[in-house]
Write a protein that holds these residues in place. Structure first.
Motif, PDB file in Angstrom:
ATOM      1  N   CYS A 171       0.823  -1.210   0.000  1.00 56.62           N
ATOM      2  CA  CYS A 171       0.000   0.000   0.000  1.00 56.62           C
ATOM      3  C   CYS A 171       0.854   1.256   0.000  1.00 56.62           C
ATOM      4  O   CYS A 171       0.703   2.139  -0.850  1.00 56.62           O
ATOM      5  CB  CYS A 171      -0.943  -0.020   1.211  1.00 56.62           C
ATOM      6  N   VAL A 172       1.777   1.350   0.965  1.00 55.65           N
ATOM      7  CA  VAL A 172       2.603   2.556   1.101  1.00 55.65           C
ATOM      8  C   VAL A 172       3.606   2.665  -0.045  1.00 55.65           C
ATOM      9  O   VAL A 172       3.839   3.752  -0.576  1.00 55.65           O
ATOM     10  CB  VAL A 172       3.326   2.549   2.458  1.00 55.65           C
ATOM     11  N   GLY A 173       4.202   1.533  -0.438  1.00 55.21           N
ATOM     12  CA  GLY A 173       5.185   1.563  -1.523  1.00 55.21           C
ATOM     13  C   GLY A 173       4.583   2.008  -2.843  1.00 55.21           C
ATOM     14  O   GLY A 173       5.168   2.836  -3.554  1.00 55.21           O
ATOM     15  N   VAL A 174       3.418   1.477  -3.183  1.00 54.41           N
ATOM     16  CA  VAL A 174       2.742   1.867  -4.426  1.00 54.41           C
ATOM     17  C   VAL A 174       2.333   3.336  -4.377  1.00 54.41           C
ATOM     18  O   VAL A 174       2.514   4.072  -5.353  1.00 54.41           O
ATOM     19  CB  VAL A 174       1.509   0.962  -4.674  1.00 54.41           C
ATOM     20  N   ALA A 175       1.785   3.766  -3.241  1.00 54.49           N
ATOM     21  CA  ALA A 175       1.387   5.176  -3.101  1.00 54.49           C
ATOM     22  C   ALA A 175       2.585   6.100  -3.286  1.00 54.49           C
ATOM     23  O   ALA A 175       2.474   7.160  -3.923  1.00 54.49           O
ATOM     24  CB  ALA A 175       0.749   5.397  -1.732  1.00 54.49           C
ATOM     25  N   GLU A 176       3.748   5.712  -2.762  1.00 54.04           N
ATOM     26  CA  GLU A 176       4.942   6.552  -2.903  1.00 54.04           C
ATOM     27  C   GLU A 176       5.416   6.603  -4.347  1.00 54.04           C
ATOM     28  O   GLU A 176       5.828   7.663  -4.834  1.00 54.04           O
ATOM     29  CB  GLU A 176       6.062   6.038  -1.998  1.00 54.04           C
ATOM     30  N   CYS A 177       5.367   5.479  -5.038  1.00 50.19           N
ATOM     31  CA  CYS A 177       5.762   5.467  -6.456  1.00 50.19           C
ATOM     32  C   CYS A 177       4.891   6.408  -7.284  1.00 50.19           C
ATOM     33  O   CYS A 177       5.393   7.155  -8.134  1.00 50.19           O
ATOM     34  CB  CYS A 177       5.667   4.052  -7.013  1.00 50.19           C
ATOM     35  N   ILE A 178       3.585   6.384  -7.035  1.00 52.58           N
ATOM     36  CA  ILE A 178       2.660   7.257  -7.757  1.00 52.58           C
ATOM     37  C   ILE A 178       2.895   8.716  -7.364  1.00 52.58           C
ATOM     38  O   ILE A 178       2.907   9.614  -8.223  1.00 52.58           O
ATOM     39  CB  ILE A 178       1.199   6.863  -7.463  1.00 52.58           C
ATOM     40  N   LEU A 179       3.108   8.972  -6.075  1.00 51.92           N
ATOM     41  CA  LEU A 179       3.316  10.345  -5.601  1.00 51.92           C
ATOM     42  C   LEU A 179       4.584  10.956  -6.182  1.00 51.92           C
ATOM     43  O   LEU A 179       4.602  12.143  -6.536  1.00 51.92           O
ATOM     44  CB  LEU A 179       3.383  10.364  -4.074  1.00 51.92           C
ATOM     45  N   LEU A 180       5.651  10.167  -6.302  1.00 48.32           N
ATOM     46  CA  LEU A 180       6.897  10.675  -6.888  1.00 48.32           C
ATOM     47  C   LEU A 180       6.684  11.116  -8.340  1.00 48.32           C
ATOM     48  O   LEU A 180       7.272  12.101  -8.792  1.00 48.32           O
ATOM     49  CB  LEU A 180       7.992   9.612  -6.813  1.00 48.32           C
ATOM     50  N   ALA A 181       5.839  10.398  -9.066  1.00 47.89           N
ATOM     51  CA  ALA A 181       5.522  10.786 -10.441  1.00 47.89           C
ATOM     52  C   ALA A 181       4.761  12.113 -10.465  1.00 47.89           C
ATOM     53  O   ALA A 181       5.036  12.986 -11.295  1.00 47.89           O
ATOM     54  CB  ALA A 181       4.708   9.692 -11.124  1.00 47.89           C
ATOM     55  N   PHE A 182       3.805  12.275  -9.547  1.00 43.32           N
ATOM     56  CA  PHE A 182       3.054  13.531  -9.457  1.00 43.32           C
ATOM     57  C   PHE A 182       3.970  14.697  -9.068  1.00 43.32           C
ATOM     58  O   PHE A 182       3.787  15.824  -9.536  1.00 43.32           O
ATOM     59  CB  PHE A 182       1.918  13.406  -8.446  1.00 43.32           C
ATOM     60  N   ALA A 235      -3.045   8.790  -5.257  1.00 45.36           N
ATOM     61  CA  ALA A 235      -1.896   7.956  -4.901  1.00 45.36           C
ATOM     62  C   ALA A 235      -2.254   7.008  -3.756  1.00 45.36           C
ATOM     63  O   ALA A 235      -1.965   5.803  -3.809  1.00 45.36           O
ATOM     64  CB  ALA A 235      -0.712   8.840  -4.510  1.00 45.36           C
ATOM     65  N   TRP A 236      -2.912   7.540  -2.721  1.00 48.97           N
ATOM     66  CA  TRP A 236      -3.308   6.706  -1.583  1.00 48.97           C
ATOM     67  C   TRP A 236      -4.350   5.654  -1.990  1.00 48.97           C
ATOM     68  O   TRP A 236      -4.246   4.488  -1.599  1.00 48.97           O
ATOM     69  CB  TRP A 236      -3.885   7.581  -0.460  1.00 48.97           C
TER      70      TRP A 236
END
Length: 314
Positions: free
Chosen positions: A104-115, A146-147
């Protein structure tokens, strides 16, 4: 899962290391964990309390630090405990919960870094439209996306990891429950689950990384066409440092989730796992915040307020 005969797992981690090596690793990882928690905690406090940092970039930075705190807390404290105790057993439910939180947290961080990369692209390449494009409403929607993507994707990955019963060896050759290793311990055909995780990794890891690289490539192209030599040097330095952290996170995660299991092994898995579980969360504040003059100024003001409050209480 009802047919599983395995009710607990044993995290091998650094069990085979000597006592002196484990003591050294404990001191090292405790220092890194404490440093990462302190730096990310300070950034969260500053970005959420200092009115001067009321911009999309700092809004994203605050949430990135919060994700980093969640990420390292999911794995590192357990590893520290296992470095000093002999009992490395974790229950089936604990392993399942830890894996979901990592997903959950890892995927959210990957998406947030792109944003965040897109935010920098808009700020530098379209400064006149920046306030309109990256409004507060848009920023909240991006962080929520992202979350939400992390929460939903975590459920899917969790199902893929635990869809087969477990009736084989229950020794996990790592310091936390990592999906490919856990799947390899399950009974039945594991190829479908590993294939689905590979496909998901392409979506979650490869797609955002391509967006990040494209964003920074356009930023560099824009700067080269209009900035002075000193401005170019500063931009190159900033972009290079950001890309370093991004590539560190994405490449280590891709090795863990996109490589064939035949290329894996305890000596290869653990270093890459350490990269994205503790090194990257520690580097993010340094790269994204401590090189920023506004952030440094806000930190000085925050520390000054804390010191003043302590003096007044005395």
């Amino acid at each position: 899962m009802n047919g599983s005969t395995v009710t607990e797992f044993i995290l091998v981690g650094f069990e085979q290391s000597s006592s002196s090596t484990r003591a050294l690793l404990f001191a090292l990882f405790l220092a890194l964990y404490s440093l990462a928690m302190a730096m990310n905690g300070l950034i969260i406090f500053i970005t959420w309390t200092d009115p001067r940092l009321n911009s999309p970039m700092y809004f994203f930075l605050g949430h990135l630090s919060f994700l980093d705190v969640c990420f390292i807390t999911t794995t590192i404290p357990q590893m520290l405990i296992h470095l000093v105790v002999k009992n490395h057993i974790v229950s089936f439910v604990s392993c399942l919960t830890q894996m979901y939180l990592v997903f959950c947290v890892g995927v959210a961080e990957c998406i947030l870094l792109a944003f965040m990369a897109y935010d920098r692209y808009v700020a530098i390449c379209h400064p006149l439209s920046y306030a309109q494009i990256m409004s507060q409403q848009v920023c909240v929607k991006l962080v929520s996306t992202a979350w939400l993507f992390g929460l939903i994707n975590g459920i899917f990955l969790e199902y893929m990891s635990f869809r087969n019963p477990f009736c084989r060896d229950n020794h996990i050759e790592n310091f936390f429950c990592e999906a490919p290793i856990v799947i390899a311990l399950s009974c039945g055909d594991t190829r479908f689950s590993l294939r689905m995780i590979f496909v998901d990794a392409i979506l979650v890891l490869l797609s955002p990384m391509v967006l990040i690289v494209i964003s920074y490539a356009r930023i560099l192209a824009s700067i080269l066409g209009r900035a002075s030599s000193s401005g170019r040097g500063k931009t190159f330095s900033t972009c290079a440092s950001h890309l370093t952290v991004v590539l560190l996170l994405y490449t280590s995660a891709m090795f863990s989730y996109m490589n064939p299991r035949s290329t894996h092994g305890p000596d290869k898995d653990k270093p890459f796992s350490l990269l994205y579980t503790i090194i990257t969360p520690m580097c993010n504040p340094i790269i994204y915040s401590f090189r920023n003059k506004e952030m440094l100024g806000a930190m000085v003001r925050a520390l000054g307020r804390i010191s003043l409050a302590q003096d007044e209480s005395v």
